[in-house]
Design an enzyme around this catalytic site. Structure first.
Site, PDB file in Angstrom:
ATOM      1  N   LYS A   1      44.428  45.402  38.465  1.00 33.04           N
ATOM      2  CA  LYS A   1      45.344  45.475  37.318  1.00 33.04           C
ATOM      3  C   LYS A   1      45.422  46.887  36.759  1.00 33.04           C
ATOM      4  O   LYS A   1      44.426  47.587  36.684  1.00 33.04           O
ATOM      5  CB  LYS A   1      44.809  44.526  36.227  1.00 33.04           C
TER       6      LYS A   1
ATOM      7  N   ASP B   1      41.121  41.372  37.113  1.00 38.92           N
ATOM      8  CA  ASP B   1      40.821  42.792  37.351  1.00 38.92           C
ATOM      9  C   ASP B   1      39.342  42.925  37.692  1.00 38.92           C
ATOM     10  O   ASP B   1      38.570  41.966  37.533  1.00 38.92           O
ATOM     11  CB  ASP B   1      41.204  43.666  36.153  1.00 38.92           C
TER      12      ASP B   1
ATOM     13  N   HIS C   1      32.562  42.199  26.056  1.00 37.70           N
ATOM     14  CA  HIS C   1      33.478  42.829  27.018  1.00 37.70           C
ATOM     15  C   HIS C   1      32.785  43.891  27.867  1.00 37.70           C
ATOM     16  O   HIS C   1      33.010  43.968  29.072  1.00 37.70           O
ATOM     17  CB  HIS C   1      34.676  43.436  26.280  1.00 37.70           C
TER      18      HIS C   1
ATOM     19  N   ASP D   1      44.235  40.218  -4.279  1.00 39.25           N
ATOM     20  CA  ASP D   1      44.466  41.571  -3.751  1.00 39.25           C
ATOM     21  C   ASP D   1      44.072  41.699  -2.280  1.00 39.25           C
ATOM     22  O   ASP D   1      44.138  42.777  -1.700  1.00 39.25           O
ATOM     23  CB  ASP D   1      43.702  42.611  -4.579  1.00 39.25           C
ATOM     24  N   GLY D   2      43.626  40.602  -1.663  1.00 32.61           N
ATOM     25  CA  GLY D   2      43.290  40.643  -0.240  1.00 32.61           C
ATOM     26  C   GLY D   2      41.797  40.817   0.023  1.00 32.61           C
ATOM     27  O   GLY D   2      41.353  40.659   1.159  1.00 32.61           O
TER      28      GLY D   2
ATOM     29  N   ARG E   1      36.547  45.902  23.103  1.00 35.72           N
ATOM     30  CA  ARG E   1      37.337  46.528  24.169  1.00 35.72           C
ATOM     31  C   ARG E   1      37.520  48.035  23.973  1.00 35.72           C
ATOM     32  O   ARG E   1      37.806  48.748  24.904  1.00 35.72           O
ATOM     33  CB  ARG E   1      38.699  45.829  24.301  1.00 35.72           C
TER      34      ARG E   1
HETATM   35  C1  R5P Z   1      40.567  43.551  29.280  1.00 30.41           C
HETATM   36  O1  R5P Z   1      40.091  44.257  30.166  1.00 30.41           O
HETATM   37  C2  R5P Z   1      40.142  42.130  29.104  1.00 30.41           C
HETATM   38  O2  R5P Z   1      39.143  41.783  29.995  1.00 30.41           O
HETATM   39  C3  R5P Z   1      41.310  41.177  29.234  1.00 30.41           C
HETATM   40  O3  R5P Z   1      41.815  41.238  30.567  1.00 30.41           O
HETATM   41  C4  R5P Z   1      42.415  41.533  28.268  1.00 30.41           C
HETATM   42  O4  R5P Z   1      41.883  41.642  26.984  1.00 30.41           O
HETATM   43  C5  R5P Z   1      43.499  40.482  28.292  1.00 30.41           C
HETATM   44  O5  R5P Z   1      44.455  40.824  27.345  1.00 30.41           O
HETATM   45  P1  R5P Z   1      45.898  40.188  27.353  1.00 30.41           P
HETATM   46  O6  R5P Z   1      45.731  38.688  27.344  1.00 30.41           O
HETATM   47  O7  R5P Z   1      46.536  40.710  26.109  1.00 30.41           O
HETATM   48  O8  R5P Z   1      46.589  40.656  28.596  1.00 30.41           O
END
Ligand code: R5P
Length: 282
Positions: free
Chosen positions: A182, A159, A120, A34-35, A89
């Protein structure tokens, strides 16, 4: 001390146990029809100092971690290492009605101490109900980049969120670094603003904490080619690399991909085991 190797972190757990010279216990795990999932620690946990090492890239891995923590309720002490912490994130409420998913998940981790690796956003650490420490693997990535003997290398964050990571990887070896700007358009699309960078004829290493779909890095690599970079390589801490990410990256002109073993992929050539072992020795 006994290390429990979670299903998602077997290699890293093994490497850490080898460095510490301590026992490592297998986890039995399976999925029911069932997962639902099942896991069991095969070693003796009662009265022992236990360290569980388990990344949580998927909901299933997260449930395994909760089960393993519960299985260790009679341990003398319990430390949990979550090398890749999924949901980090979503570290704030971006739109009304959204959860802070990283908080929702962190709150459920019931241990004496938690370690993450280059999480993150460090604000997430405050949501764990116990002491939480983020370990930094960037210097090891910097060492690896230096050993690649690149031509006049520049380490570049895609970024500004990755700037601290890049700074930390570059500084020890005195490597040059910078960042791009970015804007995220959707889960799979990003826009990278052109920037006046001195990349002509230089080797560039794009370095990010997480590479998931590869969309961010593919965009950045395209821009770098346009402005004259020589070879473009990719480094990351957490190689989530979903779907066709690797192919997308190579098609965008990425020469090589290196990552750590917080997630176990073919690219995981740098180990986070030394920094985990060092933190556990304290
Ligand atoms: C977001 O700010 C993270 O630091 C990565 O830049 C992001 O998760 C990268 O995701 P993707 O490879 O899907 O562009």
């Amino acid at each position: 001390m006994r290390i429990v190797a979670g299903p998602a972190s077997q290699l890293l757990a093994t490497r850490t146990a080898a460095l510490l010279g301590c026992d490592i216990d297998l986890t039995d795990y399976k999925e029911f029809p069932d997962g639902e999932v099942y896991s069991r620690v095969t070693g003796e946990v009662t009265g022992n100092d236990i360290v569980i090492i388990q990344s949580t890239p998927t909901a299933r891995d997260y449930i395994y971690l909760l089960q393993l923590i519960d299985a260790c309720d009679e341990a003398k002490s319990l430390k949990v290492v979550i090398p890749y912490f999924g949901y980090a994130r979503q570290d704030k409420r971006f739109n009304p009605g959204e959860p802070i998913s990283s908080r929702a998940v962190a709150r459920t981790i019931n241990a004496d101490q938690v370690f993450t690796i280059n999480i993150h956003d460090r604000s997430v650490l405050a949501h764990f109900p116990c002491k939480a420490e983020d370990l930094n693997v960037a210097p090891e990535i910097g060492n690896h980049i230096e050993s690649m003997k690149l031509h006049n290398p520049l380490i570049l964050a895609p970024d500004d969120g990755a700037l601290n990571l890049v700074k930390s990887a570059a500084s020890l070896k005195g490597l040059a670094y910078d960042y791009l700007e970015k804007t995220r358009l959707s889960g799979t699309e990003v826009k990278i603003a052109p920037k006046n960078l001195d990349v002509k004829g230089r080797d560039v290493v794009l370095l990010d904490d997480i590479v998931s779909t590869g969309g961010t890095i593919a965009e950045a690599a395209k821009l770098l080619r346009v402005i004259g970079a020589k070879d473009v390589h990719l480094g990351c801490v957490h190689p989530v690399l979903v779907g066709n990410a690797v192919v997308k990256l190579y098609r965008a002109g990425i020469k090589s991909v290196i990552s750590t073993d917080t997630l176990e992929k073919a690219t995981s050539r740098i180990s986070a085991a030394p920094i985990i072992a060092e933190a556990l020795r304290k």
